[in-house]
Scaffold this active site. Structure first.
Site, PDB file in Angstrom:
ATOM      1  N   GLU A 183     -12.664  15.140  20.537  1.00  0.00           N
ATOM      2  CA  GLU A 183     -11.715  16.269  20.578  1.00  0.00           C
ATOM      3  C   GLU A 183     -10.259  15.835  20.734  1.00  0.00           C
ATOM      4  O   GLU A 183      -9.547  16.345  21.598  1.00  0.00           O
ATOM      5  CB  GLU A 183     -12.117  17.224  21.699  1.00  0.00           C
ATOM      6  CG  GLU A 183     -13.515  17.780  21.524  1.00  0.00           C
ATOM      7  CD  GLU A 183     -13.993  18.617  22.702  1.00  0.00           C
ATOM      8  OE1 GLU A 183     -13.227  18.809  23.656  1.00  0.00           O
ATOM      9  OE2 GLU A 183     -15.149  19.078  22.659  1.00  0.00           O
ATOM     10  N   ASN A 191     -15.820  12.682  17.212  1.00  0.00           N
ATOM     11  CA  ASN A 191     -16.522  13.951  17.401  1.00  0.00           C
ATOM     12  C   ASN A 191     -15.520  15.069  17.702  1.00  0.00           C
ATOM     13  O   ASN A 191     -14.609  14.878  18.516  1.00  0.00           O
ATOM     14  CB  ASN A 191     -17.477  13.788  18.600  1.00  0.00           C
ATOM     15  CG  ASN A 191     -18.485  14.907  18.738  1.00  0.00           C
ATOM     16  OD1 ASN A 191     -19.215  15.208  17.779  1.00  0.00           O
ATOM     17  ND2 ASN A 191     -18.555  15.510  19.909  1.00  0.00           N
ATOM     18  N   GLU A 239     -23.418  19.441  18.104  1.00  0.00           N
ATOM     19  CA  GLU A 239     -23.517  20.349  19.257  1.00  0.00           C
ATOM     20  C   GLU A 239     -23.798  21.779  18.805  1.00  0.00           C
ATOM     21  O   GLU A 239     -23.253  22.748  19.350  1.00  0.00           O
ATOM     22  CB  GLU A 239     -22.227  20.312  20.097  1.00  0.00           C
ATOM     23  CG  GLU A 239     -21.832  18.918  20.541  1.00  0.00           C
ATOM     24  CD  GLU A 239     -20.569  18.876  21.408  1.00  0.00           C
ATOM     25  OE1 GLU A 239     -20.114  19.941  21.872  1.00  0.00           O
ATOM     26  OE2 GLU A 239     -20.042  17.775  21.608  1.00  0.00           O
ATOM     27  N   ASP A 277     -24.545  25.468  18.019  1.00  0.00           N
ATOM     28  CA  ASP A 277     -24.993  26.730  18.610  1.00  0.00           C
ATOM     29  C   ASP A 277     -24.222  27.851  17.917  1.00  0.00           C
ATOM     30  O   ASP A 277     -23.113  27.653  17.447  1.00  0.00           O
ATOM     31  CB  ASP A 277     -24.863  26.773  20.141  1.00  0.00           C
ATOM     32  CG  ASP A 277     -23.514  26.319  20.683  1.00  0.00           C
ATOM     33  OD1 ASP A 277     -22.510  26.355  19.931  1.00  0.00           O
ATOM     34  OD2 ASP A 277     -23.441  25.942  21.866  1.00  0.00           O
TER      35      ASP A 277
HETATM   36  O1  G3I Z   1     -21.461  19.640  38.884  1.00  0.00           O
HETATM   37  C1  G3I Z   1     -20.524  20.636  39.316  1.00  0.00           C
HETATM   38  C2  G3I Z   1     -21.049  21.369  40.520  1.00  0.00           C
HETATM   39  O2  G3I Z   1     -21.198  20.461  41.599  1.00  0.00           O
HETATM   40  C3  G3I Z   1     -20.100  22.495  40.870  1.00  0.00           C
HETATM   41  O3  G3I Z   1     -20.650  23.252  41.913  1.00  0.00           O
HETATM   42  C4  G3I Z   1     -19.872  23.382  39.669  1.00  0.00           C
HETATM   43  C5  G3I Z   1     -18.839  24.468  39.982  1.00  0.00           C
HETATM   44  O4  G3I Z   1     -18.243  24.976  38.815  1.00  0.00           O
HETATM   45  O5  G3I Z   1     -19.384  22.615  38.592  1.00  0.00           O
HETATM   46  C6  G3I Z   1     -20.288  21.617  38.197  1.00  0.00           C
HETATM   47  O6  G3I Z   1     -19.739  20.903  37.106  1.00  0.00           O
HETATM   48  C7  G3I Z   1     -19.715  21.575  35.872  1.00  0.00           C
HETATM   49  C8  G3I Z   1     -20.462  20.723  34.855  1.00  0.00           C
HETATM   50  O7  G3I Z   1     -20.367  21.289  33.562  1.00  0.00           O
HETATM   51  C9  G3I Z   1     -21.942  20.606  35.204  1.00  0.00           C
HETATM   52  O8  G3I Z   1     -22.549  21.845  35.171  1.00  0.00           O
HETATM   53  C10 G3I Z   1     -18.271  21.736  35.446  1.00  0.00           C
HETATM   54  O9  G3I Z   1     -17.609  22.643  36.325  1.00  0.00           O
HETATM   55  C11 G3I Z   1     -18.210  22.252  34.027  1.00  0.00           C
HETATM   56  O10 G3I Z   1     -16.852  22.224  33.598  1.00  0.00           O
HETATM   57  C12 G3I Z   1     -19.021  21.379  33.107  1.00  0.00           C
HETATM   58  O11 G3I Z   1     -18.985  21.963  31.822  1.00  0.00           O
HETATM   59  C13 G3I Z   1     -19.362  21.142  30.761  1.00  0.00           C
HETATM   60  C14 G3I Z   1     -18.229  21.070  29.750  1.00  0.00           C
HETATM   61  O12 G3I Z   1     -18.634  20.302  28.633  1.00  0.00           O
HETATM   62  C15 G3I Z   1     -16.988  20.456  30.349  1.00  0.00           C
HETATM   63  O13 G3I Z   1     -16.020  20.209  29.390  1.00  0.00           O
HETATM   64  C16 G3I Z   1     -20.585  21.714  30.114  1.00  0.00           C
HETATM   65  O14 G3I Z   1     -21.697  21.600  31.030  1.00  0.00           O
HETATM   66  C17 G3I Z   1     -20.935  20.962  28.822  1.00  0.00           C
HETATM   67  O15 G3I Z   1     -21.946  21.649  28.147  1.00  0.00           O
HETATM   68  C18 G3I Z   1     -19.695  20.907  27.943  1.00  0.00           C
HETATM   69  O16 G3I Z   1     -19.975  20.175  26.809  1.00  0.00           O
HETATM   70  C19 G3I Z   1     -18.939  20.139  25.824  1.00  0.00           C
HETATM   71  C20 G3I Z   1     -19.013  18.812  25.129  1.00  0.00           C
HETATM   72  O17 G3I Z   1     -18.974  17.754  26.054  1.00  0.00           O
HETATM   73  C21 G3I Z   1     -17.889  18.649  24.118  1.00  0.00           C
HETATM   74  N1  G3I Z   1     -17.843  19.774  23.194  1.00  0.00           N
HETATM   75  C22 G3I Z   1     -17.875  21.089  23.804  1.00  0.00           C
HETATM   76  C23 G3I Z   1     -19.050  21.236  24.754  1.00  0.00           C
HETATM   77  C24 G3I Z   1     -19.142  22.630  25.302  1.00  0.00           C
HETATM   78  O18 G3I Z   1     -18.030  22.966  26.076  1.00  0.00           O
END
Ligand code: G3I
Length: 454
Positions: A142, A182, A248, A250
């Site tokens: 990105e 990516n 990815e 969806d």
């Molecule tokens: O692990 C913490 C937890 O301890 C806390 O309580 C909670 C509170 O919000 O947050 C948790 O972390 C989160 C993490 O996912 C695990 O669930 C983060 O806040 C959250 O920002 C994070 O989001 C991820 C996101 O990338 C971040 O950019 C998504 O799971 C993940 O699916 C997403 O994946 C991205 C790809 O890497 C790149 N392309 C887009 C895609 C979707 O956004």
């Protein structure tokens, strides 16, 4: 026990009844993303094991997860996903090494050359750990803005060459893994961001910056749906000499027509090597209540699942090098029998210098019930090799379950492995690797590991 999957692709095979079987008919994979919390979710694991042959960690291989403190790497969460996946016959995509989000906290206090050095050290540290184990790495994620210019970020502020430095570092760190760029919103060919990424890849190819693949995230939301020119985008990237993959996928409310369309587009482009959905069930999705995946919250396949399965089975193009070589006994087909022995066959084209080939086995990983192996094939002769064939003998009770970067003949006893379409050419002293999974009652290393070149 790991599900057996084989490298041979054959469009005349009966239709696959799972996503991975249907994709493998044309030499492709069908993947999913999983978070570490899904390792204790038996419903998720059952579908993953049945339907998918490629896995991506949702967050566990990202920079903040793998290097929480400077120089202190933590691979426990990533390894847990990796180990489960390979033990169930899957390959793994690495996601991701450098991007503007989910960075280690200490990157936030760095800039300029110290941040650049931290990025390089991060790539080296993570790739050393996973060296030889992964199918691909999303090296950079990105890095473009919607207007087609570079996204502003702390990494971009270290200099416009940060992306190519990341790719050059990555190639040196693990020469065998595919290196991908990516991004999202690069599915529509006429979109400025697509053109920005395309121009970067074209420039990298022209200047010899190492890059092997482009990942199109394929998040189709309310504001971004399947473009009519998606296939043109895929084939345009592929024409630059890179593989493409949907990394990815969806789709809002899992529109069957959009899922069918994105799958058909990939099946129509030979170098579109596979599709990954970002999760498996709607309850796994990052997109709240948009229900964008192929399985519902009760683990049942949705209508979109059938449309994808049918589109996979309807593929008419194959990934180059994935098909079984035609069996032509007694024919005058090109010889692959030139070997380490001093004399090349008289029917071969004139060869300057002596051909030679050496093969060495390495145990990458093992567990009760099987192991992951790697064979390094080296051109030990003084002439370039245009192809190679390796041999190894599996112990009694062992079965080859999966193989990559090579094409096998047989799955037990003495197994032959010839080069894939992209790793047959070896200059003198150059080497390449292929990897494989073996289901085994005892994890004895293969015997008689050898190769011949042509
Ligand atoms: O692990 C913490 C937890 O301890 C806390 O309580 C909670 C509170 O919000 O947050 C948790 O972390 C989160 C993490 O996912 C695990 O669930 C983060 O806040 C959250 O920002 C994070 O989001 C991820 C996101 O990338 C971040 O950019 C998504 O799971 C993940 O699916 C997403 O994946 C991205 C790809 O890497 C790149 N392309 C887009 C895609 C979707 O956004």
């Amino acid at each position: 026990m790991a599900a057996a999957t084989f490298a041979y692709a054959d469009l005349t095979d009966p239709p696959g009844t799972t996503l991975k079987a249907a994709a493998e008919r044309s030499g492709r994979y069908f993947g999913a993303a999983m978070g570490g919390d899904r390792l204790s979710d038996s419903g998720f694991l059952a579908i993953a094991n049945r339907e998918f042959d490629m896995m991506t960690a949702v967050n566990e291989m990202k920079p903040d997860a793998t290097e929480p403190n400077q120089g202190q790497f933590d691979f426990r969460a990533g390894d847990a996903i990796y180990n489960w996946a390979v033990q169930h016959g899957m390959r793994v995509r690495g996601h991701t090494l450098a991007w503007h989000a989910q960075q280690p906290r200490f990157w936030g206090s760095l800039s300029g050359s110290s941040l650049r050095t931290a990025m390089i050290n991060h790539i080296n540290g993570v790739m050393a750990h996973y060296r030889g184990k992964l199918a691909a790495w999303d090296v950079v994620n990105e890095a473009f803005a919607e207007n087609g210019s570079r996204r502003s970020s702390n990494l971009q502020s270290t200099g416009n060459d940060w992306i190519e430095v990341a790719f050059r570092t990555a190639r040196a760190a693990d020469p065998g893994v595919k290196l991908c760029y990516n991004d999202y919103n690069i599915e529509n060919w006429t979109y400025a961001k697509t053109q920005g990424v395309y121009n970067m890849i074209r420039d990298f190819k022209a200047r010899g910056v190492p890059i092997d693949c482009v990942g199109l995230q394929t998040h189709f939301t309310g504001g971004s749906s399947l473009p009519g020119n998606f296939e043109q985008t895929l084939s345009s990237f592929a024409a630059l000499g890179v593989d493409v993959a949907l990394t990815e996928a969806d789709v809002t409310n899992a529109s069957t027509s959009q899922y069918q369309g994105l799958t058909r587009a990939c099946m129509n482009v030979p170098r579109c090597i596979g599709i990954t959905t970002w999760g498996i069930r709607d309850s796994d999705s990052w997109r709240g209540n948009e229900n964008p995946l192929l399985f519902d919250r009760n683990s049942s396949p949705k209508a979109a699942y059938s449309s994808v399965l049918n589109a996979l089975n309807a593929a008419t193009t194959m990934v180059p090098g994935s098909s079984t070589p035609p069996s032509t006994p007694g024919s005058a087909s090109p010889s692959h029998s030139a070997s380490a022995s001093p004399s090349a066959p008289s029917s071969s084209p004139p060869v300057t210098g002596q051909p030679g080939c050496a093969a060495a086995f390495r145990m990458v990983n093992s567990w009760g019930g099987g192991f992951q192996g790697e064979v390094t094939v080296t051109n030990t002769g003084s002439a370039p090799l245009g192809g190679w064939t390796a041999q190894m003998t599996l112990a009694s009770g062992q079965t080859l379950a999966n193989i990559w970067n090579g094409i096998n003949t047989g799955t037990s006893g003495t197994v032959g492995v010839r080069n894939a379409s992209y790793n047959g050419s070896l200059a003198p002293n150059a080497s390449t690797t292929f990897g494989f999974l073996v289901n085994a009652s005892t994890n004895t290393a293969p015997g008689g590991v050898s190769c011949t070149g042509a």
